[in-house]
Scaffold this motif. Structure first.
Motif, PDB file in Angstrom:
ATOM      1  N   LYS A  88       3.612  12.825 -12.332  1.00  0.00           N
ATOM      2  CA  LYS A  88       2.163  12.721 -12.487  1.00  0.00           C
ATOM      3  C   LYS A  88       1.610  11.439 -11.855  1.00  0.00           C
ATOM      4  O   LYS A  88       0.478  11.080 -12.085  1.00  0.00           O
ATOM      5  CB  LYS A  88       1.805  12.763 -13.981  1.00  0.00           C
ATOM      6  CG  LYS A  88       2.149  14.100 -14.630  1.00  0.00           C
ATOM      7  CD  LYS A  88       1.699  14.131 -16.066  1.00  0.00           C
ATOM      8  CE  LYS A  88       2.000  15.481 -16.707  1.00  0.00           C
ATOM      9  NZ  LYS A  88       1.581  15.557 -18.105  1.00  0.00           N
ATOM     10  N   ASN A  89       2.438  10.735 -11.083  1.00  0.00           N
ATOM     11  CA  ASN A  89       2.012   9.482 -10.490  1.00  0.00           C
ATOM     12  C   ASN A  89       2.109   9.589  -8.973  1.00  0.00           C
ATOM     13  O   ASN A  89       3.162   9.360  -8.379  1.00  0.00           O
ATOM     14  CB  ASN A  89       2.898   8.339 -11.007  1.00  0.00           C
ATOM     15  CG  ASN A  89       2.335   6.983 -10.640  1.00  0.00           C
ATOM     16  OD1 ASN A  89       1.679   6.824  -9.619  1.00  0.00           O
ATOM     17  ND2 ASN A  89       2.598   5.998 -11.476  1.00  0.00           N
ATOM     18  N   LYS A  90       1.016   9.935  -8.322  1.00  0.00           N
ATOM     19  CA  LYS A  90       1.012  10.141  -6.877  1.00  0.00           C
ATOM     20  C   LYS A  90       1.274   8.838  -6.131  1.00  0.00           C
ATOM     21  O   LYS A  90       1.861   8.848  -5.048  1.00  0.00           O
ATOM     22  CB  LYS A  90      -0.321  10.744  -6.446  1.00  0.00           C
ATOM     23  CG  LYS A  90      -0.602  12.098  -7.086  1.00  0.00           C
ATOM     24  CD  LYS A  90      -1.969  12.625  -6.713  1.00  0.00           C
ATOM     25  CE  LYS A  90      -2.271  13.932  -7.419  1.00  0.00           C
ATOM     26  NZ  LYS A  90      -3.615  14.455  -7.115  1.00  0.00           N
ATOM     27  N   ASN A  91       0.831   7.711  -6.691  1.00  0.00           N
ATOM     28  CA  ASN A  91       1.028   6.427  -6.019  1.00  0.00           C
ATOM     29  C   ASN A  91       2.512   6.097  -5.906  1.00  0.00           C
ATOM     30  O   ASN A  91       2.926   5.394  -4.979  1.00  0.00           O
ATOM     31  CB  ASN A  91       0.304   5.314  -6.782  1.00  0.00           C
ATOM     32  CG  ASN A  91      -1.212   5.448  -6.692  1.00  0.00           C
ATOM     33  OD1 ASN A  91      -1.718   5.975  -5.699  1.00  0.00           O
ATOM     34  ND2 ASN A  91      -1.914   5.003  -7.709  1.00  0.00           N
ATOM     35  N   TYR A  92       3.308   6.578  -6.835  1.00  0.00           N
ATOM     36  CA  TYR A  92       4.748   6.345  -6.790  1.00  0.00           C
ATOM     37  C   TYR A  92       5.326   6.954  -5.510  1.00  0.00           C
ATOM     38  O   TYR A  92       6.096   6.308  -4.791  1.00  0.00           O
ATOM     39  CB  TYR A  92       5.415   6.951  -8.022  1.00  0.00           C
ATOM     40  CG  TYR A  92       6.925   7.013  -7.946  1.00  0.00           C
ATOM     41  CD1 TYR A  92       7.700   5.902  -8.242  1.00  0.00           C
ATOM     42  CD2 TYR A  92       7.563   8.193  -7.565  1.00  0.00           C
ATOM     43  CE1 TYR A  92       9.076   5.957  -8.160  1.00  0.00           C
ATOM     44  CE2 TYR A  92       8.950   8.258  -7.488  1.00  0.00           C
ATOM     45  CZ  TYR A  92       9.701   7.137  -7.797  1.00  0.00           C
ATOM     46  OH  TYR A  92      11.062   7.205  -7.724  1.00  0.00           O
ATOM     47  N   PHE A  93       4.941   8.188  -5.213  1.00  0.00           N
ATOM     48  CA  PHE A  93       5.457   8.862  -4.022  1.00  0.00           C
ATOM     49  C   PHE A  93       4.923   8.218  -2.747  1.00  0.00           C
ATOM     50  O   PHE A  93       5.641   8.085  -1.757  1.00  0.00           O
ATOM     51  CB  PHE A  93       5.089  10.346  -4.057  1.00  0.00           C
ATOM     52  CG  PHE A  93       5.801  11.105  -5.133  1.00  0.00           C
ATOM     53  CD1 PHE A  93       7.120  11.508  -4.973  1.00  0.00           C
ATOM     54  CD2 PHE A  93       5.156  11.408  -6.317  1.00  0.00           C
ATOM     55  CE1 PHE A  93       7.774  12.202  -5.953  1.00  0.00           C
ATOM     56  CE2 PHE A  93       5.810  12.096  -7.309  1.00  0.00           C
ATOM     57  CZ  PHE A  93       7.125  12.499  -7.142  1.00  0.00           C
TER      58      PHE A  93
END
Length: 387
Positions: A88-93
Protein backbone atom coordinates in the motif's frame (compact mmCIF):
# COMPACT_ATOMS: atom_id res chain seq x y z
CA UNK A 1 16.09 -6.99 7.11
CA UNK A 2 17.67 -10.40 6.42
CA UNK A 3 17.52 -12.96 9.22
CA UNK A 4 19.58 -16.14 8.96
CA UNK A 5 18.76 -19.55 10.41
CA UNK A 6 20.22 -23.02 10.31
CA UNK A 7 17.83 -25.75 9.20
CA UNK A 8 17.58 -26.99 12.77
CA UNK A 9 16.79 -23.50 14.11
CA UNK A 10 14.03 -22.95 11.56
CA UNK A 11 12.76 -26.49 12.19
CA UNK A 12 12.47 -25.77 15.93
CA UNK A 13 10.63 -22.53 15.18
CA UNK A 14 7.98 -24.06 12.90
CA UNK A 15 7.33 -26.80 15.48
CA UNK A 16 7.09 -24.32 18.35
CA UNK A 17 4.02 -22.41 17.16
CA UNK A 18 1.43 -22.43 14.34
CA UNK A 19 2.69 -21.41 10.89
CA UNK A 20 0.25 -18.48 10.68
CA UNK A 21 1.57 -17.06 13.97
CA UNK A 22 5.24 -17.46 12.99
CA UNK A 23 4.66 -15.99 9.52
CA UNK A 24 3.17 -12.84 11.06
CA UNK A 25 6.33 -12.37 13.13
CA UNK A 26 8.30 -12.27 9.87
CA UNK A 27 5.63 -10.16 8.14
CA UNK A 28 5.41 -12.93 5.56
CA UNK A 29 2.46 -14.89 4.27
CA UNK A 30 1.71 -18.31 5.71
CA UNK A 31 2.18 -19.77 2.22
CA UNK A 32 5.47 -17.90 1.68
CA UNK A 33 7.05 -19.29 4.85
CA UNK A 34 5.74 -22.76 4.04
CA UNK A 35 7.47 -22.64 0.63
CA UNK A 36 10.78 -21.72 2.30
CA UNK A 37 10.48 -24.75 4.60
CA UNK A 38 9.58 -27.11 1.76
CA UNK A 39 12.49 -25.82 -0.34
CA UNK A 40 14.90 -26.63 2.52
CA UNK A 41 13.36 -30.03 3.28
CA UNK A 42 12.02 -28.97 6.68
CA UNK A 43 8.98 -31.07 7.68
CA UNK A 44 5.88 -29.20 8.79
CA UNK A 45 3.18 -30.15 11.32
CA UNK A 46 0.27 -31.98 9.74
CA UNK A 47 -3.15 -30.38 9.49
CA UNK A 48 -4.89 -30.55 12.84
CA UNK A 49 -1.60 -30.83 14.77
CA UNK A 50 -2.04 -27.62 16.77
CA UNK A 51 -5.75 -28.22 17.38
CA UNK A 52 -4.94 -31.64 18.88
CA UNK A 53 -2.06 -30.22 20.91
CA UNK A 54 -4.34 -27.50 22.26
CA UNK A 55 -6.73 -30.08 23.71
CA UNK A 56 -3.98 -32.28 25.10
CA UNK A 57 -4.26 -35.02 22.51
CA UNK A 58 -1.30 -37.14 21.46
CA UNK A 59 0.60 -35.57 18.53
CA UNK A 60 3.63 -36.75 16.59
CA UNK A 61 6.59 -34.52 15.73
CA UNK A 62 8.24 -35.44 12.43
CA UNK A 63 12.03 -35.70 12.70
CA UNK A 64 14.25 -33.34 10.68
CA UNK A 65 16.00 -35.20 7.82
CA UNK A 66 19.77 -34.86 7.98
CA UNK A 67 21.72 -32.99 5.32
CA UNK A 68 25.48 -32.95 4.89
CA UNK A 69 25.73 -29.15 4.86
CA UNK A 70 23.43 -28.54 7.84
CA UNK A 71 26.21 -26.87 9.83
CA UNK A 72 27.40 -24.66 6.98
CA UNK A 73 24.30 -23.56 5.07
CA UNK A 74 22.20 -20.73 6.46
CA UNK A 75 18.64 -20.06 5.36
CA UNK A 76 18.06 -16.37 4.65
CA UNK A 77 14.59 -14.92 5.24
CA UNK A 78 13.85 -11.37 4.17
CA UNK A 79 11.83 -10.11 7.14
CA UNK A 80 9.83 -7.16 5.87
CA UNK A 81 9.81 -4.12 8.13
CA UNK A 82 6.39 -3.98 9.74
CA UNK A 83 6.36 -0.21 9.37
CA UNK A 84 6.54 -0.48 5.57
CA UNK A 85 3.27 -1.71 4.10
CA UNK A 86 4.74 -2.44 0.70
CA UNK A 87 1.44 -3.43 -0.85
CA UNK A 88 0.00 0.00 0.00
CA UNK A 89 3.05 2.27 -0.19
CA UNK A 90 3.71 3.39 -3.77
CA UNK A 91 6.66 5.57 -2.72
CA UNK A 92 8.46 2.44 -1.54
CA UNK A 93 8.42 0.99 -5.06
CA UNK A 94 9.35 4.30 -6.67
CA UNK A 95 12.33 4.53 -4.32
CA UNK A 96 13.37 0.97 -5.19
CA UNK A 97 13.20 1.72 -8.92
CA UNK A 98 14.98 5.08 -8.69
CA UNK A 99 17.83 3.62 -6.62
CA UNK A 100 18.29 0.54 -8.81
CA UNK A 101 21.65 1.13 -10.49
CA UNK A 102 21.07 -1.76 -12.89
CA UNK A 103 18.21 0.04 -14.65
CA UNK A 104 18.58 2.41 -17.58
CA UNK A 105 15.77 4.91 -17.12
CA UNK A 106 16.75 7.37 -19.85
CA UNK A 107 14.88 6.92 -23.13
CA UNK A 108 17.10 7.18 -26.21
CA UNK A 109 16.21 9.50 -29.09
CA UNK A 110 16.77 6.73 -31.63
CA UNK A 111 16.43 2.97 -31.49
CA UNK A 112 19.67 1.17 -30.72
CA UNK A 113 19.85 -2.63 -30.60
CA UNK A 114 16.08 -2.85 -30.12
CA UNK A 115 14.37 -5.74 -28.37
CA UNK A 116 13.16 -8.47 -30.77
CA UNK A 117 9.53 -7.68 -29.89
CA UNK A 118 10.09 -4.11 -31.13
CA UNK A 119 11.61 -5.44 -34.36
CA UNK A 120 8.67 -7.80 -34.90
CA UNK A 121 6.19 -4.99 -34.20
CA UNK A 122 7.91 -2.75 -36.77
CA UNK A 123 7.53 -5.51 -39.35
CA UNK A 124 3.77 -5.81 -38.77
CA UNK A 125 2.56 -2.22 -38.77
CA UNK A 126 -0.52 -1.04 -40.62
CA UNK A 127 -1.83 2.41 -41.43
CA UNK A 128 -5.43 3.49 -41.09
CA UNK A 129 -7.45 6.66 -40.92
CA UNK A 130 -10.04 7.68 -38.35
CA UNK A 131 -11.61 10.02 -40.89
CA UNK A 132 -11.65 9.89 -44.70
CA UNK A 133 -12.23 13.63 -44.80
CA UNK A 134 -9.20 14.62 -42.75
CA UNK A 135 -5.67 13.44 -43.72
CA UNK A 136 -4.44 14.33 -40.19
CA UNK A 137 -6.43 11.40 -38.76
CA UNK A 138 -3.94 8.86 -40.10
CA UNK A 139 -2.64 6.37 -37.50
CA UNK A 140 -0.15 3.50 -37.39
CA UNK A 141 -1.04 0.37 -35.47
CA UNK A 142 0.23 -3.18 -34.92
CA UNK A 143 -1.60 -6.33 -35.88
CA UNK A 144 -3.05 -8.73 -33.31
CA UNK A 145 -0.48 -10.93 -31.65
CA UNK A 146 2.18 -8.20 -31.58
CA UNK A 147 3.01 -5.39 -29.16
CA UNK A 148 -0.02 -3.18 -28.60
CA UNK A 149 0.69 0.16 -30.27
CA UNK A 150 -1.54 2.80 -31.88
CA UNK A 151 0.10 6.18 -32.73
CA UNK A 152 0.30 8.71 -35.52
CA UNK A 153 3.10 7.97 -38.04
CA UNK A 154 5.04 11.04 -36.99
CA UNK A 155 5.18 9.82 -33.36
CA UNK A 156 6.04 6.21 -34.21
CA UNK A 157 9.80 6.54 -33.70
CA UNK A 158 9.38 8.20 -30.31
CA UNK A 159 6.80 5.60 -29.19
CA UNK A 160 9.06 2.70 -30.19
CA UNK A 161 11.98 4.20 -28.25
CA UNK A 162 9.84 4.49 -25.12
CA UNK A 163 8.50 0.97 -25.67
CA UNK A 164 11.99 -0.46 -26.18
CA UNK A 165 13.38 1.21 -23.05
CA UNK A 166 10.43 0.00 -20.99
CA UNK A 167 10.75 -3.60 -22.20
CA UNK A 168 14.50 -3.70 -21.54
CA UNK A 169 14.00 -2.44 -17.97
CA UNK A 170 11.18 -4.90 -17.39
CA UNK A 171 13.53 -7.67 -18.48
CA UNK A 172 16.08 -6.52 -15.89
CA UNK A 173 13.32 -6.62 -13.26
CA UNK A 174 12.50 -10.21 -14.32
CA UNK A 175 9.26 -9.42 -16.11
CA UNK A 176 8.25 -10.89 -19.45
CA UNK A 177 6.00 -9.60 -22.20
CA UNK A 178 3.22 -11.99 -23.25
CA UNK A 179 1.32 -11.50 -26.50
CA UNK A 180 -1.89 -13.03 -27.80
CA UNK A 181 -4.82 -12.00 -30.00
CA UNK A 182 -6.46 -10.27 -27.04
CA UNK A 183 -3.58 -7.92 -26.30
CA UNK A 184 -0.25 -7.33 -24.56
CA UNK A 185 0.49 -8.39 -20.99
CA UNK A 186 3.31 -7.85 -18.52
CA UNK A 187 3.95 -11.10 -16.62
CA UNK A 188 5.96 -11.69 -13.46
CA UNK A 189 8.11 -14.78 -12.90
CA UNK A 190 5.33 -16.28 -10.79
CA UNK A 191 2.81 -15.72 -13.63
CA UNK A 192 0.92 -12.68 -12.36
CA UNK A 193 -0.18 -10.51 -15.28
CA UNK A 194 -1.07 -6.89 -16.02
CA UNK A 195 -2.78 -5.75 -19.21
CA UNK A 196 -0.76 -3.18 -21.15
CA UNK A 197 -1.62 -0.76 -23.95
CA UNK A 198 0.29 2.06 -25.69
CA UNK A 199 -1.88 4.63 -27.43
CA UNK A 200 -1.82 8.13 -28.76
CA UNK A 201 -4.81 10.02 -27.43
CA UNK A 202 -7.26 11.59 -29.87
CA UNK A 203 -8.99 14.91 -29.98
CA UNK A 204 -12.42 15.37 -31.50
CA UNK A 205 -12.69 17.85 -34.38
CA UNK A 206 -16.13 18.78 -35.64
CA UNK A 207 -16.55 19.94 -39.24
CA UNK A 208 -19.29 20.56 -41.80
CA UNK A 209 -19.04 19.20 -45.34
CA UNK A 210 -20.25 20.80 -48.59
CA UNK A 211 -23.71 19.36 -48.09
CA UNK A 212 -24.09 20.82 -44.62
CA UNK A 213 -23.58 17.50 -42.85
CA UNK A 214 -21.71 17.68 -39.53
CA UNK A 215 -18.79 15.32 -39.03
CA UNK A 216 -16.86 14.32 -35.90
CA UNK A 217 -13.28 13.42 -36.74
CA UNK A 218 -10.80 11.71 -34.38
CA UNK A 219 -7.42 13.35 -34.81
CA UNK A 220 -4.22 12.17 -33.06
CA UNK A 221 -3.34 14.73 -30.39
CA UNK A 222 0.38 14.07 -30.10
CA UNK A 223 -0.14 13.00 -26.47
CA UNK A 224 1.20 9.50 -25.88
CA UNK A 225 -0.44 7.34 -23.23
CA UNK A 226 0.36 4.06 -21.46
CA UNK A 227 -2.37 2.20 -19.62
CA UNK A 228 -1.96 -0.60 -17.09
CA UNK A 229 -5.01 -2.78 -16.55
CA UNK A 230 -5.14 -4.53 -13.15
CA UNK A 231 -7.43 -3.62 -10.24
CA UNK A 232 -8.78 -0.85 -12.43
CA UNK A 233 -6.88 1.12 -15.06
CA UNK A 234 -3.86 3.31 -14.36
CA UNK A 235 -2.88 5.79 -17.07
CA UNK A 236 0.35 7.67 -17.72
CA UNK A 237 0.45 10.32 -20.45
CA UNK A 238 2.34 13.31 -21.70
CA UNK A 239 1.81 16.48 -19.69
CA UNK A 240 2.86 19.99 -20.50
CA UNK A 241 5.56 19.93 -17.83
CA UNK A 242 6.41 16.23 -17.87
CA UNK A 243 6.74 13.93 -20.85
CA UNK A 244 5.95 10.21 -20.86
CA UNK A 245 9.70 9.47 -21.05
CA UNK A 246 10.27 11.28 -17.75
CA UNK A 247 7.59 9.17 -16.08
CA UNK A 248 9.30 5.86 -16.84
CA UNK A 249 10.35 5.31 -13.16
CA UNK A 250 6.75 5.87 -12.06
CA UNK A 251 5.46 3.45 -14.71
CA UNK A 252 7.87 0.73 -13.57
CA UNK A 253 7.05 1.42 -9.93
CA UNK A 254 3.34 1.19 -10.71
CA UNK A 255 3.89 -2.15 -12.44
CA UNK A 256 5.76 -3.44 -9.38
CA UNK A 257 3.01 -2.09 -7.13
CA UNK A 258 0.20 -3.71 -9.12
CA UNK A 259 2.00 -7.06 -9.36
CA UNK A 260 2.48 -6.93 -5.58
CA UNK A 261 -1.22 -6.21 -5.15
CA UNK A 262 -2.14 -9.17 -7.36
CA UNK A 263 0.37 -11.41 -5.56
CA UNK A 264 -0.92 -10.35 -2.13
CA UNK A 265 -4.49 -10.99 -3.20
CA UNK A 266 -3.64 -14.41 -4.65
CA UNK A 267 -1.68 -15.34 -1.53
CA UNK A 268 -4.53 -14.13 0.65
CA UNK A 269 -6.98 -16.20 -1.37
CA UNK A 270 -4.64 -19.18 -1.20
CA UNK A 271 -4.21 -18.74 2.55
CA UNK A 272 -7.97 -18.55 2.99
CA UNK A 273 -8.44 -21.67 0.89
CA UNK A 274 -5.68 -23.44 2.82
CA UNK A 275 -7.17 -22.30 6.12
CA UNK A 276 -10.60 -23.44 4.96
CA UNK A 277 -9.12 -26.79 3.96
CA UNK A 278 -7.26 -27.05 7.27
CA UNK A 279 -10.39 -26.29 9.26
CA UNK A 280 -12.35 -28.80 7.21
CA UNK A 281 -9.69 -31.45 7.75
CA UNK A 282 -9.56 -30.68 11.49
CA UNK A 283 -13.36 -30.93 11.65
CA UNK A 284 -13.25 -34.21 9.71
CA UNK A 285 -10.49 -35.51 11.98
CA UNK A 286 -12.47 -34.54 15.07
CA UNK A 287 -15.56 -36.20 13.59
CA UNK A 288 -13.53 -39.36 12.87
CA UNK A 289 -12.21 -39.32 16.43
CA UNK A 290 -15.73 -38.86 17.85
CA UNK A 291 -17.03 -41.70 15.68
CA UNK A 292 -14.10 -43.90 16.70
CA UNK A 293 -14.70 -43.05 20.37
CA UNK A 294 -18.40 -43.77 19.95
CA UNK A 295 -17.60 -47.09 18.26
CA UNK A 296 -15.14 -47.92 21.05
CA UNK A 297 -17.73 -47.16 23.74
CA UNK A 298 -20.35 -49.16 21.87
CA UNK A 299 -17.92 -52.07 21.57
CA UNK A 300 -17.23 -51.95 25.31
CA UNK A 301 -20.97 -51.80 26.00
CA UNK A 302 -21.56 -54.75 23.66
CA UNK A 303 -18.80 -56.73 25.38
CA UNK A 304 -20.30 -55.97 28.79
CA UNK A 305 -23.74 -57.00 27.52
CA UNK A 306 -22.27 -60.18 26.02
CA UNK A 307 -20.65 -61.09 29.32
CA UNK A 308 -23.89 -60.32 31.13
CA UNK A 309 -25.86 -62.49 28.71
CA UNK A 310 -23.32 -65.32 29.04
CA UNK A 311 -23.43 -65.08 32.81
CA UNK A 312 -27.23 -65.10 32.81
CA UNK A 313 -27.28 -68.09 30.48
CA UNK A 314 -24.89 -69.96 32.77
CA UNK A 315 -27.08 -69.09 35.73
CA UNK A 316 -30.21 -70.28 33.91
CA UNK A 317 -28.47 -73.56 33.15
CA UNK A 318 -27.56 -73.78 36.83
CA UNK A 319 -31.11 -72.92 37.90
CA UNK A 320 -32.72 -75.36 35.48
CA UNK A 321 -30.36 -78.10 36.64
CA UNK A 322 -31.32 -77.39 40.25
CA UNK A 323 -35.01 -77.39 39.32
CA UNK A 324 -34.55 -80.70 37.54
CA UNK A 325 -32.75 -82.07 40.55
CA UNK A 326 -35.62 -81.08 42.81
CA UNK A 327 -38.09 -82.82 40.53
CA UNK A 328 -35.73 -85.77 40.17
CA UNK A 329 -35.55 -86.15 43.96
CA UNK A 330 -39.34 -86.11 44.11
CA UNK A 331 -39.54 -88.80 41.42
CA UNK A 332 -36.76 -90.80 43.12
CA UNK A 333 -38.60 -90.73 46.43
CA UNK A 334 -41.72 -92.04 44.76
CA UNK A 335 -39.74 -94.72 42.92
CA UNK A 336 -38.06 -95.85 46.19
CA UNK A 337 -41.45 -96.13 47.93
CA UNK A 338 -42.87 -98.19 45.07
CA UNK A 339 -39.80 -100.47 45.21
CA UNK A 340 -40.16 -100.85 48.99
CA UNK A 341 -43.80 -101.79 48.66
CA UNK A 342 -42.93 -104.21 45.87
CA UNK A 343 -40.42 -105.97 48.11
CA UNK A 344 -43.08 -106.24 50.86
CA UNK A 345 -45.32 -107.99 48.42
CA UNK A 346 -47.55 -105.02 47.79
CA UNK A 347 -47.19 -104.94 44.07
CA UNK A 348 -48.42 -101.46 43.22
CA UNK A 349 -46.33 -101.64 40.04
CA UNK A 350 -44.92 -104.65 38.29
CA UNK A 351 -41.28 -105.43 37.67
CA UNK A 352 -41.43 -104.19 34.08
CA UNK A 353 -42.60 -100.79 35.26
CA UNK A 354 -39.82 -100.62 37.85
CA UNK A 355 -37.27 -101.31 35.15
CA UNK A 356 -38.79 -98.62 32.91
CA UNK A 357 -38.96 -96.10 35.76
CA UNK A 358 -35.32 -96.68 36.70
CA UNK A 359 -34.25 -95.89 33.14
CA UNK A 360 -36.35 -92.72 33.09
CA UNK A 361 -34.92 -91.61 36.43
CA UNK A 362 -31.40 -92.04 35.03
CA UNK A 363 -32.45 -90.13 31.89
CA UNK A 364 -33.90 -87.26 33.94
CA UNK A 365 -31.06 -87.16 36.50
CA UNK A 366 -29.13 -83.88 35.82
CA UNK A 367 -25.96 -85.47 37.16
CA UNK A 368 -26.07 -88.35 34.71
CA UNK A 369 -27.87 -86.79 31.72
CA UNK A 370 -28.21 -90.16 29.98
CA UNK A 371 -29.72 -90.19 26.47
CA UNK A 372 -32.99 -91.92 25.70
CA UNK A 373 -33.65 -93.22 22.18
CA UNK A 374 -37.35 -92.41 22.33
CA UNK A 375 -37.06 -89.02 24.09
CA UNK A 376 -33.91 -87.92 22.28
CA UNK A 377 -35.33 -84.52 21.13
CA UNK A 378 -37.00 -83.60 24.42
CA UNK A 379 -35.59 -80.63 26.36
CA UNK A 380 -35.59 -81.94 29.93
CA UNK A 381 -35.25 -78.43 31.40
CA UNK A 382 -38.43 -77.26 29.68
CA UNK A 383 -40.66 -80.15 30.70
CA UNK A 384 -43.86 -78.79 32.16
CA UNK A 385 -45.63 -80.86 34.79
CA UNK A 386 -49.28 -80.08 35.19
CA UNK A 387 -51.62 -81.22 37.94
Amino acid sequence: MIRKFTRHELYDLVWSKPMTTLAKEFNLSDNGLRKICIKNDIPLPNLGYWAKAKYGKIVTRISLPRHRNDNDKLIEINVIDGNIKTSKNKNYFLSQISNNKGLSLTVAKKLSNPNKLIIEAQSHLKIDKKSWNNPASEITFTQKGFLDLVVAPKNLSRALCIYDCLIKNLDILNYKIKLDNKGTYISSMDNHEIGFSFREKYRIVESTDNHGWKNRDLIPSGILSIKLDAFGTSEFKDYEKKSLEEQLPKILAKIEFKIKEIRDLRELQEERENEKARRLEIAQEELRERLEEKARIEKIAQEIQRKKDDELNEFLIFYNAAERWRKYVMLKEYYDIVCSEYEKGNKIKDNEWLTWAKKKLDWYNPLLDIEDSILSNVDKDKLVFTK
